[in-house]
Design a protein around this motif. Structure first.
Motif, PDB file in Angstrom:
ATOM      1  N   ALA A 196      51.248  40.436  25.869  1.00  0.00           N
ATOM      2  CA  ALA A 196      51.432  41.024  24.538  1.00  0.00           C
ATOM      3  C   ALA A 196      50.498  42.202  24.293  1.00  0.00           C
ATOM      4  O   ALA A 196      50.806  43.088  23.493  1.00  0.00           O
ATOM      5  CB  ALA A 196      51.214  39.966  23.464  1.00  0.00           C
ATOM      6  N   SER A 197      49.371  42.260  24.991  1.00  0.00           N
ATOM      7  CA  SER A 197      48.416  43.348  24.758  1.00  0.00           C
ATOM      8  C   SER A 197      48.551  44.483  25.773  1.00  0.00           C
ATOM      9  O   SER A 197      47.813  45.453  25.713  1.00  0.00           O
ATOM     10  CB  SER A 197      46.983  42.796  24.762  1.00  0.00           C
ATOM     11  OG  SER A 197      46.702  42.173  25.993  1.00  0.00           O
ATOM     12  N   ILE A 198      49.499  44.376  26.698  1.00  0.00           N
ATOM     13  CA  ILE A 198      49.716  45.441  27.684  1.00  0.00           C
ATOM     14  C   ILE A 198      50.956  46.227  27.271  1.00  0.00           C
ATOM     15  O   ILE A 198      52.051  45.675  27.212  1.00  0.00           O
ATOM     16  CB  ILE A 198      49.908  44.850  29.101  1.00  0.00           C
ATOM     17  CG1 ILE A 198      48.659  44.081  29.522  1.00  0.00           C
ATOM     18  CG2 ILE A 198      50.216  45.951  30.100  1.00  0.00           C
ATOM     19  CD1 ILE A 198      48.828  43.297  30.809  1.00  0.00           C
ATOM     20  N   PRO A 199      50.778  47.523  26.977  1.00  0.00           N
ATOM     21  CA  PRO A 199      51.955  48.306  26.557  1.00  0.00           C
ATOM     22  C   PRO A 199      52.944  48.492  27.712  1.00  0.00           C
ATOM     23  O   PRO A 199      52.549  48.629  28.862  1.00  0.00           O
ATOM     24  CB  PRO A 199      51.361  49.648  26.131  1.00  0.00           C
ATOM     25  CG  PRO A 199      50.040  49.730  26.812  1.00  0.00           C
ATOM     26  CD  PRO A 199      49.564  48.316  27.029  1.00  0.00           C
ATOM     27  N   ALA A 200      54.211  48.470  27.365  1.00  0.00           N
ATOM     28  CA  ALA A 200      55.274  48.682  28.358  1.00  0.00           C
ATOM     29  C   ALA A 200      56.170  49.816  27.888  1.00  0.00           C
ATOM     30  O   ALA A 200      56.446  49.949  26.707  1.00  0.00           O
ATOM     31  CB  ALA A 200      56.094  47.416  28.542  1.00  0.00           C
ATOM     32  N   THR A 201      56.593  50.618  28.829  1.00  0.00           N
ATOM     33  CA  THR A 201      57.513  51.695  28.526  1.00  0.00           C
ATOM     34  C   THR A 201      58.861  51.349  29.144  1.00  0.00           C
ATOM     35  O   THR A 201      58.987  51.267  30.364  1.00  0.00           O
ATOM     36  CB  THR A 201      57.003  53.033  29.111  1.00  0.00           C
ATOM     37  OG1 THR A 201      55.689  53.267  28.619  1.00  0.00           O
ATOM     38  CG2 THR A 201      57.910  54.177  28.733  1.00  0.00           C
ATOM     39  N   THR A 202      59.831  51.121  28.287  1.00  0.00           N
ATOM     40  CA  THR A 202      61.155  50.759  28.766  1.00  0.00           C
ATOM     41  C   THR A 202      61.937  52.023  29.085  1.00  0.00           C
ATOM     42  O   THR A 202      61.979  52.958  28.291  1.00  0.00           O
ATOM     43  CB  THR A 202      61.900  49.942  27.697  1.00  0.00           C
ATOM     44  OG1 THR A 202      61.137  48.777  27.410  1.00  0.00           O
ATOM     45  CG2 THR A 202      63.280  49.539  28.182  1.00  0.00           C
ATOM     46  N   LYS A 203      62.540  52.032  30.256  1.00  0.00           N
ATOM     47  CA  LYS A 203      63.386  53.147  30.664  1.00  0.00           C
ATOM     48  C   LYS A 203      64.805  52.621  30.808  1.00  0.00           C
ATOM     49  O   LYS A 203      65.037  51.640  31.516  1.00  0.00           O
ATOM     50  CB  LYS A 203      62.894  53.724  31.988  1.00  0.00           C
ATOM     51  CG  LYS A 203      63.709  54.886  32.489  1.00  0.00           C
ATOM     52  CD  LYS A 203      63.187  55.373  33.829  1.00  0.00           C
ATOM     53  CE  LYS A 203      64.114  56.427  34.388  1.00  0.00           C
ATOM     54  NZ  LYS A 203      63.769  56.782  35.769  1.00  0.00           N
ATOM     55  N   VAL A 204      65.749  53.251  30.105  1.00  0.00           N
ATOM     56  CA  VAL A 204      67.146  52.831  30.141  1.00  0.00           C
ATOM     57  C   VAL A 204      67.992  53.983  30.668  1.00  0.00           C
ATOM     58  O   VAL A 204      67.883  55.110  30.180  1.00  0.00           O
ATOM     59  CB  VAL A 204      67.641  52.413  28.736  1.00  0.00           C
ATOM     60  CG1 VAL A 204      69.104  52.001  28.793  1.00  0.00           C
ATOM     61  CG2 VAL A 204      66.786  51.294  28.179  1.00  0.00           C
TER      62      VAL A 204
END
Length: 177
Positions: free
Chosen positions: A15-23
Protein backbone atom coordinates in the motif's frame (compact mmCIF):
# COMPACT_ATOMS: atom_id res chain seq x y z
CA UNK A 1 16.72 -16.07 -1.38
CA UNK A 2 17.43 -12.35 -1.72
CA UNK A 3 14.59 -11.85 -4.22
CA UNK A 4 12.22 -13.80 -1.99
CA UNK A 5 13.17 -11.63 1.02
CA UNK A 6 12.86 -8.36 -0.95
CA UNK A 7 9.48 -9.31 -2.39
CA UNK A 8 8.37 -10.37 1.08
CA UNK A 9 8.99 -6.75 2.15
CA UNK A 10 7.32 -5.28 -0.92
CA UNK A 11 4.27 -7.50 -0.42
CA UNK A 12 4.05 -6.49 3.23
CA UNK A 13 4.21 -2.78 2.32
CA UNK A 14 2.34 -2.85 -1.00
CA UNK A 15 0.00 0.00 0.00
CA UNK A 16 2.92 2.39 0.55
CA UNK A 17 4.72 1.60 -2.74
CA UNK A 18 3.44 3.70 -5.65
CA UNK A 19 2.57 1.83 -8.83
CA UNK A 20 2.21 3.19 -12.32
CA UNK A 21 -0.36 1.31 -14.33
CA UNK A 22 0.23 1.12 -18.06
CA UNK A 23 -2.71 0.12 -20.26
CA UNK A 24 -2.41 -0.65 -23.97
CA UNK A 25 -5.64 -1.05 -25.98
CA UNK A 26 -5.64 -2.44 -29.51
CA UNK A 27 -8.37 -3.13 -32.02
CA UNK A 28 -8.71 -5.01 -35.27
CA UNK A 29 -11.24 -6.69 -37.49
CA UNK A 30 -11.70 -10.36 -38.24
CA UNK A 31 -11.96 -11.38 -41.89
CA UNK A 32 -15.56 -12.23 -42.97
CA UNK A 33 -14.56 -15.82 -43.82
CA UNK A 34 -13.32 -16.35 -40.24
CA UNK A 35 -16.29 -14.53 -38.74
CA UNK A 36 -18.57 -17.29 -40.03
CA UNK A 37 -16.76 -19.82 -37.80
CA UNK A 38 -17.68 -17.75 -34.72
CA UNK A 39 -21.37 -17.66 -35.58
CA UNK A 40 -21.76 -21.41 -35.03
CA UNK A 41 -22.49 -22.39 -31.42
CA UNK A 42 -19.38 -23.58 -29.55
CA UNK A 43 -19.01 -27.15 -28.27
CA UNK A 44 -19.11 -25.74 -24.72
CA UNK A 45 -19.36 -22.31 -23.10
CA UNK A 46 -15.65 -22.37 -22.28
CA UNK A 47 -14.38 -23.70 -25.63
CA UNK A 48 -11.29 -21.99 -27.02
CA UNK A 49 -11.52 -19.91 -30.17
CA UNK A 50 -11.03 -21.90 -33.39
CA UNK A 51 -7.32 -22.08 -34.27
CA UNK A 52 -7.63 -19.96 -37.44
CA UNK A 53 -9.53 -17.25 -35.52
CA UNK A 54 -6.97 -17.31 -32.71
CA UNK A 55 -4.14 -16.87 -35.25
CA UNK A 56 -5.94 -13.93 -36.86
CA UNK A 57 -6.52 -12.35 -33.44
CA UNK A 58 -2.82 -12.79 -32.56
CA UNK A 59 -1.82 -11.13 -35.85
CA UNK A 60 -4.26 -8.25 -35.37
CA UNK A 61 -3.63 -7.31 -31.73
CA UNK A 62 -0.49 -9.17 -30.63
CA UNK A 63 -2.20 -11.41 -28.04
CA UNK A 64 -2.44 -15.12 -28.75
CA UNK A 65 -5.60 -16.76 -27.35
CA UNK A 66 -4.78 -20.16 -28.87
CA UNK A 67 -6.03 -22.99 -26.67
CA UNK A 68 -7.17 -20.71 -23.85
CA UNK A 69 -10.75 -21.10 -22.61
CA UNK A 70 -13.17 -18.56 -24.03
CA UNK A 71 -16.31 -17.14 -22.50
CA UNK A 72 -18.90 -17.43 -25.24
CA UNK A 73 -21.99 -15.24 -25.16
CA UNK A 74 -24.51 -14.37 -27.87
CA UNK A 75 -22.56 -11.16 -28.52
CA UNK A 76 -18.88 -12.04 -28.28
CA UNK A 77 -16.09 -14.42 -27.34
CA UNK A 78 -13.96 -13.16 -24.44
CA UNK A 79 -10.60 -14.68 -23.47
CA UNK A 80 -8.91 -13.71 -20.21
CA UNK A 81 -5.11 -13.92 -20.18
CA UNK A 82 -3.86 -13.00 -16.71
CA UNK A 83 -0.11 -12.63 -16.33
CA UNK A 84 2.38 -11.85 -13.57
CA UNK A 85 2.43 -8.13 -12.88
CA UNK A 86 -0.63 -7.37 -14.97
CA UNK A 87 -3.53 -8.63 -16.96
CA UNK A 88 -4.63 -9.05 -20.56
CA UNK A 89 -7.80 -9.94 -22.40
CA UNK A 90 -9.13 -10.14 -25.92
CA UNK A 91 -12.68 -10.24 -27.25
CA UNK A 92 -14.19 -10.75 -30.67
CA UNK A 93 -17.66 -9.47 -31.51
CA UNK A 94 -19.51 -12.41 -33.06
CA UNK A 95 -21.68 -10.17 -35.28
CA UNK A 96 -19.23 -7.58 -36.59
CA UNK A 97 -15.85 -9.29 -36.18
CA UNK A 98 -14.44 -6.37 -34.19
CA UNK A 99 -11.44 -7.47 -32.14
CA UNK A 100 -10.66 -5.58 -28.93
CA UNK A 101 -7.77 -6.21 -26.58
CA UNK A 102 -6.23 -4.71 -23.49
CA UNK A 103 -2.88 -5.34 -21.82
CA UNK A 104 -2.35 -3.90 -18.34
CA UNK A 105 1.02 -3.72 -16.63
CA UNK A 106 1.38 -2.77 -12.95
CA UNK A 107 5.18 -2.37 -13.10
CA UNK A 108 8.28 -4.22 -11.91
CA UNK A 109 7.34 -4.46 -8.22
CA UNK A 110 3.99 -6.05 -9.11
CA UNK A 111 5.73 -8.47 -11.45
CA UNK A 112 8.21 -9.52 -8.75
CA UNK A 113 5.41 -9.84 -6.15
CA UNK A 114 3.43 -12.10 -8.48
CA UNK A 115 6.55 -14.20 -9.13
CA UNK A 116 7.00 -14.48 -5.35
CA UNK A 117 3.48 -15.87 -5.02
CA UNK A 118 3.57 -17.94 -8.22
CA UNK A 119 0.48 -16.06 -9.41
CA UNK A 120 -0.44 -16.46 -13.09
CA UNK A 121 3.03 -17.81 -13.84
CA UNK A 122 2.44 -21.20 -15.41
CA UNK A 123 3.61 -24.69 -14.55
CA UNK A 124 7.36 -24.21 -15.14
CA UNK A 125 7.65 -21.32 -12.67
CA UNK A 126 5.48 -23.10 -10.06
CA UNK A 127 7.73 -26.18 -10.32
CA UNK A 128 10.81 -23.95 -9.99
CA UNK A 129 9.57 -22.23 -6.82
CA UNK A 130 8.51 -25.60 -5.39
CA UNK A 131 12.03 -26.93 -6.02
CA UNK A 132 13.44 -23.76 -4.46
CA UNK A 133 11.22 -24.28 -1.38
CA UNK A 134 12.43 -27.88 -1.04
CA UNK A 135 16.04 -26.65 -1.31
CA UNK A 136 15.37 -24.06 1.42
CA UNK A 137 13.91 -26.78 3.67
CA UNK A 138 16.98 -28.97 3.07
CA UNK A 139 19.26 -25.97 3.73
CA UNK A 140 17.44 -25.30 7.01
CA UNK A 141 17.57 -28.96 8.03
CA UNK A 142 21.29 -29.26 7.34
CA UNK A 143 21.81 -26.01 9.25
CA UNK A 144 20.11 -27.54 12.28
CA UNK A 145 22.32 -30.64 11.93
CA UNK A 146 25.40 -28.37 11.83
CA UNK A 147 24.18 -26.56 14.95
CA UNK A 148 23.79 -29.91 16.68
CA UNK A 149 27.33 -30.97 15.71
CA UNK A 150 28.82 -27.74 17.10
CA UNK A 151 26.48 -27.31 20.09
CA UNK A 152 28.93 -28.88 22.56
CA UNK A 153 31.28 -25.94 22.09
CA UNK A 154 28.61 -23.22 21.88
CA UNK A 155 26.20 -23.14 24.79
CA UNK A 156 24.08 -20.38 23.21
CA UNK A 157 23.07 -22.48 20.15
CA UNK A 158 19.87 -24.06 21.45
CA UNK A 159 18.60 -21.04 23.42
CA UNK A 160 19.00 -18.95 20.25
CA UNK A 161 17.25 -21.59 18.13
CA UNK A 162 14.46 -21.67 20.73
CA UNK A 163 14.13 -17.86 20.55
CA UNK A 164 14.02 -18.07 16.76
CA UNK A 165 11.03 -20.37 17.06
CA UNK A 166 9.34 -18.70 20.04
CA UNK A 167 9.44 -15.05 18.89
CA UNK A 168 7.36 -15.57 15.70
CA UNK A 169 4.88 -17.75 17.61
CA UNK A 170 4.50 -15.15 20.38
CA UNK A 171 4.10 -12.27 17.89
CA UNK A 172 1.51 -14.29 15.95
CA UNK A 173 -0.47 -15.21 19.06
CA UNK A 174 -0.45 -11.69 20.49
CA UNK A 175 -0.81 -9.48 17.44
CA UNK A 176 -2.55 -11.37 14.64
CA UNK A 177 -6.30 -11.10 14.94
Amino acid sequence: MLMFAITGLTLNHAASIPATTKVVDRTGTLAPSLLRTLKAPPASNDAPMPAAVAQAVASAVGLDPTGKPGEWSDDDVYVAMPRPGGDAWVSVDRASGTIKSEVTSQGLISLLNDLHKGRNTGLAWRLFIDAFAVAAILFTGTGLVMLHLHSRHRRSNWPLVGLGLAIPVIVALLFIH
